[in-house]
Design a protein around this motif. Sequence first.
Motif, PDB file in Angstrom:
ATOM      1  N   MET A   1      11.857 -11.817  18.538  1.00  0.00           N
ATOM      2  CA  MET A   1      13.037 -11.717  17.712  1.00  0.00           C
ATOM      3  C   MET A   1      14.246 -12.088  18.552  1.00  0.00           C
ATOM      4  O   MET A   1      14.399 -11.620  19.681  1.00  0.00           O
ATOM      5  N   ARG A   2      15.089 -12.909  18.004  1.00  0.00           N
ATOM      6  CA  ARG A   2      16.286 -13.330  18.729  1.00  0.00           C
ATOM      7  C   ARG A   2      17.280 -12.169  18.824  1.00  0.00           C
ATOM      8  O   ARG A   2      17.336 -11.297  17.975  1.00  0.00           O
ATOM      9  N   VAL A   3      18.075 -12.205  19.861  1.00  0.00           N
ATOM     10  CA  VAL A   3      19.026 -11.134  20.122  1.00  0.00           C
ATOM     11  C   VAL A   3      20.074 -11.054  19.018  1.00  0.00           C
ATOM     12  O   VAL A   3      20.442  -9.962  18.572  1.00  0.00           O
ATOM     13  N   ASP A   4      20.557 -12.184  18.527  1.00  0.00           N
ATOM     14  CA  ASP A   4      21.573 -12.148  17.476  1.00  0.00           C
ATOM     15  C   ASP A   4      21.005 -11.552  16.184  1.00  0.00           C
ATOM     16  O   ASP A   4      21.700 -10.838  15.464  1.00  0.00           O
ATOM     17  N   MET A   5      19.737 -11.788  15.910  1.00  0.00           N
ATOM     18  CA  MET A   5      19.111 -11.203  14.730  1.00  0.00           C
ATOM     19  C   MET A   5      18.938  -9.692  14.908  1.00  0.00           C
ATOM     20  O   MET A   5      19.129  -8.921  13.971  1.00  0.00           O
ATOM     21  N   LEU A   6      18.589  -9.281  16.119  1.00  0.00           N
ATOM     22  CA  LEU A   6      18.452  -7.857  16.407  1.00  0.00           C
ATOM     23  C   LEU A   6      19.801  -7.158  16.280  1.00  0.00           C
ATOM     24  O   LEU A   6      19.896  -6.057  15.729  1.00  0.00           O
ATOM     25  N   ASP A   7      20.856  -7.805  16.733  1.00  0.00           N
ATOM     26  CA  ASP A   7      22.197  -7.258  16.623  1.00  0.00           C
ATOM     27  C   ASP A   7      22.592  -7.122  15.152  1.00  0.00           C
ATOM     28  O   ASP A   7      23.145  -6.097  14.738  1.00  0.00           O
ATOM     29  N   ARG A   8      22.320  -8.119  14.352  1.00  0.00           N
ATOM     30  CA  ARG A   8      22.613  -8.087  12.925  1.00  0.00           C
ATOM     31  C   ARG A   8      21.826  -6.952  12.248  1.00  0.00           C
ATOM     32  O   ARG A   8      22.350  -6.217  11.427  1.00  0.00           O
ATOM     33  N   LEU A   9      20.555  -6.823  12.626  1.00  0.00           N
ATOM     34  CA  LEU A   9      19.699  -5.775  12.083  1.00  0.00           C
ATOM     35  C   LEU A   9      20.254  -4.396  12.429  1.00  0.00           C
ATOM     36  O   LEU A   9      20.371  -3.521  11.572  1.00  0.00           O
ATOM     37  N   GLU A  10      20.624  -4.207  13.675  1.00  0.00           N
ATOM     38  CA  GLU A  10      21.146  -2.915  14.106  1.00  0.00           C
ATOM     39  C   GLU A  10      22.451  -2.571  13.391  1.00  0.00           C
ATOM     40  O   GLU A  10      22.659  -1.432  12.980  1.00  0.00           O
ATOM     41  N   THR A  11      23.317  -3.551  13.208  1.00  0.00           N
ATOM     42  CA  THR A  11      24.578  -3.324  12.504  1.00  0.00           C
ATOM     43  C   THR A  11      24.317  -2.893  11.070  1.00  0.00           C
ATOM     44  O   THR A  11      24.927  -1.945  10.569  1.00  0.00           O
ATOM     45  N   GLU A  12      23.408  -3.569  10.418  1.00  0.00           N
ATOM     46  CA  GLU A  12      23.074  -3.228   9.043  1.00  0.00           C
ATOM     47  C   GLU A  12      22.444  -1.836   8.950  1.00  0.00           C
ATOM     48  O   GLU A  12      22.739  -1.059   8.051  1.00  0.00           O
ATOM     49  N   PRO A  22      19.417   4.557   1.646  1.00  0.00           N
ATOM     50  CA  PRO A  22      18.059   4.229   2.090  1.00  0.00           C
ATOM     51  C   PRO A  22      17.983   2.787   2.579  1.00  0.00           C
ATOM     52  O   PRO A  22      18.697   1.917   2.089  1.00  0.00           O
ATOM     53  N   ILE A  23      17.147   2.548   3.531  1.00  0.00           N
ATOM     54  CA  ILE A  23      16.961   1.209   4.084  1.00  0.00           C
ATOM     55  C   ILE A  23      15.672   0.659   3.502  1.00  0.00           C
ATOM     56  O   ILE A  23      14.598   1.152   3.786  1.00  0.00           O
ATOM     57  N   ARG A  24      15.790  -0.332   2.645  1.00  0.00           N
ATOM     58  CA  ARG A  24      14.629  -0.915   1.967  1.00  0.00           C
ATOM     59  C   ARG A  24      13.940  -1.907   2.887  1.00  0.00           C
ATOM     60  O   ARG A  24      14.541  -2.871   3.359  1.00  0.00           O
ATOM     61  N   GLU A  25      12.668  -1.679   3.102  1.00  0.00           N
ATOM     62  CA  GLU A  25      11.883  -2.471   4.048  1.00  0.00           C
ATOM     63  C   GLU A  25      11.765  -3.935   3.633  1.00  0.00           C
ATOM     64  O   GLU A  25      11.945  -4.839   4.442  1.00  0.00           O
ATOM     65  N   GLN A  30      13.138  -9.581   4.799  1.00  0.00           N
ATOM     66  CA  GLN A  30      13.445 -10.939   4.358  1.00  0.00           C
ATOM     67  C   GLN A  30      14.709 -11.463   5.027  1.00  0.00           C
ATOM     68  O   GLN A  30      14.794 -12.635   5.386  1.00  0.00           O
ATOM     69  N   ARG A  31      15.698 -10.590   5.199  1.00  0.00           N
ATOM     70  CA  ARG A  31      16.956 -11.030   5.805  1.00  0.00           C
ATOM     71  C   ARG A  31      16.814 -11.429   7.270  1.00  0.00           C
ATOM     72  O   ARG A  31      17.504 -12.321   7.735  1.00  0.00           O
ATOM     73  N   VAL A  32      15.946 -10.744   7.983  1.00  0.00           N
ATOM     74  CA  VAL A  32      15.798 -11.044   9.408  1.00  0.00           C
ATOM     75  C   VAL A  32      14.568 -11.891   9.705  1.00  0.00           C
ATOM     76  O   VAL A  32      14.317 -12.249  10.848  1.00  0.00           O
ATOM     77  N   GLY A  33      13.775 -12.189   8.687  1.00  0.00           N
ATOM     78  CA  GLY A  33      12.635 -13.076   8.860  1.00  0.00           C
ATOM     79  C   GLY A  33      11.431 -12.447   9.534  1.00  0.00           C
ATOM     80  O   GLY A  33      10.732 -13.108  10.298  1.00  0.00           O
ATOM     81  N   LEU A  34      11.181 -11.167   9.263  1.00  0.00           N
ATOM     82  CA  LEU A  34      10.038 -10.474   9.846  1.00  0.00           C
ATOM     83  C   LEU A  34       9.109  -9.984   8.744  1.00  0.00           C
ATOM     84  O   LEU A  34       9.557  -9.647   7.655  1.00  0.00           O
ATOM     85  N   SER A  35       7.847  -9.900   9.068  1.00  0.00           N
ATOM     86  CA  SER A  35       6.895  -9.311   8.133  1.00  0.00           C
ATOM     87  C   SER A  35       7.088  -7.799   8.144  1.00  0.00           C
ATOM     88  O   SER A  35       7.765  -7.246   9.017  1.00  0.00           O
ATOM     89  N   ALA A  36       6.458  -7.124   7.200  1.00  0.00           N
ATOM     90  CA  ALA A  36       6.587  -5.669   7.112  1.00  0.00           C
ATOM     91  C   ALA A  36       6.067  -4.993   8.380  1.00  0.00           C
ATOM     92  O   ALA A  36       6.661  -4.029   8.867  1.00  0.00           O
ATOM     93  N   GLU A  37       4.967  -5.496   8.931  1.00  0.00           N
ATOM     94  CA  GLU A  37       4.405  -4.890  10.140  1.00  0.00           C
ATOM     95  C   GLU A  37       5.328  -5.079  11.337  1.00  0.00           C
ATOM     96  O   GLU A  37       5.545  -4.165  12.133  1.00  0.00           O
TER      97      GLU A  37
END
Length: 95
Positions: A1-12, A22-25, A30-37
Amino acid sequence: MRVDMLDRLETELLTASKANAPIREVALGQRVGLSAEELGAVLTGLGYVRVEGEDGAVTWKRKRPSRQQQTNRQRREKPTNEDHPFAKLRQLSGM
């Protein structure tokens, strides 16, 4: 996972956590481009706990430290270095 995507994820995550929302999985993945796992592994590593609702929707909540853990953090004292320039000042102040 790219650092900028991780930063965006953490901010959200922090924004949702502060709003007690609630944080919907699925939407988050979909927003960060990761599978559920993959998203689950990242969220667990960041200190979130998976919660399954009655309707089957998966949400994530921030795991809060227990009161004992918070108290232990506050009680910890850093070891003092006697060679540090402020060590003498500490001795003079009587602390």
